[in-house]
Design a protein around this motif. Structure first.
Motif, PDB file in Angstrom:
ATOM      1  N   HIS A  86       0.856  -1.198   0.000  1.00  0.00           N
ATOM      2  CA  HIS A  86       0.000   0.000   0.000  1.00  0.00           C
ATOM      3  C   HIS A  86       0.884   1.238   0.000  1.00  0.00           C
ATOM      4  N   HIS A  88       1.617   3.737   2.171  1.00  0.00           N
ATOM      5  CA  HIS A  88       2.137   4.443   3.350  1.00  0.00           C
ATOM      6  C   HIS A  88       3.663   4.526   3.417  1.00  0.00           C
ATOM      7  N   ASP A  90       5.803   4.220   5.714  1.00  0.00           N
ATOM      8  CA  ASP A  90       6.608   3.238   6.459  1.00  0.00           C
ATOM      9  C   ASP A  90       6.641   1.876   5.748  1.00  0.00           C
ATOM     10  N   HIS A  91       6.115   1.846   4.513  1.00  0.00           N
ATOM     11  CA  HIS A  91       6.179   0.641   3.661  1.00  0.00           C
ATOM     12  C   HIS A  91       6.797   0.949   2.298  1.00  0.00           C
ATOM     13  N   HIS A 163      -7.659  -0.681   5.183  1.00  0.00           N
ATOM     14  CA  HIS A 163      -6.697   0.178   5.887  1.00  0.00           C
ATOM     15  C   HIS A 163      -6.532   1.488   5.095  1.00  0.00           C
ATOM     16  N   ASP A 182      -0.661  -3.802   5.834  1.00  0.00           N
ATOM     17  CA  ASP A 182      -1.290  -3.243   7.037  1.00  0.00           C
ATOM     18  C   ASP A 182      -2.760  -3.625   7.175  1.00  0.00           C
TER      19      ASP A 182
HETATM   20 ZN   LIG Z   1      -0.175   1.524   6.512  1.00  0.00          ZN
END
Ligand SMILES: [Zn+2]
Length: 295
Positions: A86, A88, A90-91, A163, A182
């Protein structure tokens, strides 16, 4: 809104600390799949004969650390493929670094669209600028597909808004491993990014769907938290379903968010789920807002 902003601060302290980055750990889950933890979202690493594939790419400020760790502890072959579960931060933290080296980045089409835009993520009270071009996915999909890498196959599947509206999970049938992105926070209340159409009922539905592709011996890599099994995913699904039912009822009564939070609708669940990124009050505000936005 104060509570939602406070949730953002709690989240930064928990998982995104800039002060003393935790060392990255590598755990071998099968002969062909390892997991890197300690760098934002959990990362799966699949080496082949002359290449490496990774699922997710951690935090931006740990990108060099991630590549060095994979090279030292899993394989020094080039990372040729990166799958983003996805959008975000932190990914997708190593997207720009890897894309600049020629790594092929694959994601759902909405992930590319979200990464291409400026977005304020209200649940964390943070604004993200569009990602630099080298970090954008160059192969996108709408429903799902397969990637063959070394001895492994990755079957990836997009789910309806959960999410975020960009999520996909990845099943490794040969190793009986599931990477959830997530869609699963193992053991604590999850981030629900209602700014990109995420909502708690969608997260319950996604957990329900993932339960149909695992069995009692599946090793489950959650987006955040320790390696899990089917029982842990089921407990998480049950929690999300319960919360969705309770909060939907209150939303139909048009109860304002402050009153919902004050009524402590998750008090019987908080001891088990409220000790992570979000304190119960902050999380109830996020989950309830996600239902109001979805409706
Ligand atoms: Zn996430």
């Amino acid at each position: 809104m104060f509570r939602v902003a406070a949730a953002g601060l709690a989240a930064s302290r928990f998982a995104f600390s800039q002060n003393a980055p935790a060392p990255l750990t590598v755990t071998k889950l099968s002969s062909s799949v390892s997991v890197v933890m300690g760098n934002g979202g959990n990362i799966a690493v699949v080496p082949g004969d002359d290449s490496v594939l990774i699922v997710d790419a951690g935090l931006p400020d740990r990108a060099n650390d991630l590549l060095a760790t994979i090279s030292d502890k899993v394989s020094a072959k080039p990372i040729t493929t990166l799958f983003n579960t996805h959008w975000h931060f932190d990914h997708t933290g190593a997207n720009v670094l890897l894309g600049g080296k020629g790594t092929r980045i694959i994601s759902h089409e909405n992930t590319r669209a979200r990464l291409s835009a400026k977005i304020t993520m209200e649940a964390l009270n943070r604004t993200f600028e569009p990602m630099a071009a080298p970090g954008l996915p160059v192969v996108t999909f709408s429903d799902g597909g397969s990637i063959y890498q070394g001895a492994e196959v990755l079957n990836y599947t997009h789910v309806a808004a959960a999410h975020t509206d960009t999520d996909a999970y990845v099943l490794f049938p040969k190793s009986n491993i599931l990477h959830t992105g997530d869609l699963f926070f193992n053991g604590f209340y999850p981030v629900i990014d209602y700014s990109t159409n995420g909502w708690v009922g969608g997260m319950a539905a996604a957990a329900d769907k993932m339960l149909t592709v695992v069995d009692n011996s599946t090793k489950i890599i959650p987006g955040h938290g320790p390696i899990a099994d089917k029982a842990a995913l089921k407990a998480y699904r049950d929690m999300l379903t319960t919360v969705t039912e309770r909060l939907t009822k209150l939303s139909k009564q048009k109860m304002p968010v402050e009153k919902v939070v004050a009524s402590a609708p998750t008090k019987d669940l908080d001891a088990k789920w409220g000790g992570g990124m979000f304190k119960p009050d902050a999380w109830v505000a996020i989950a309830y807002t996600s239902i109001l936005r979805h409706a």
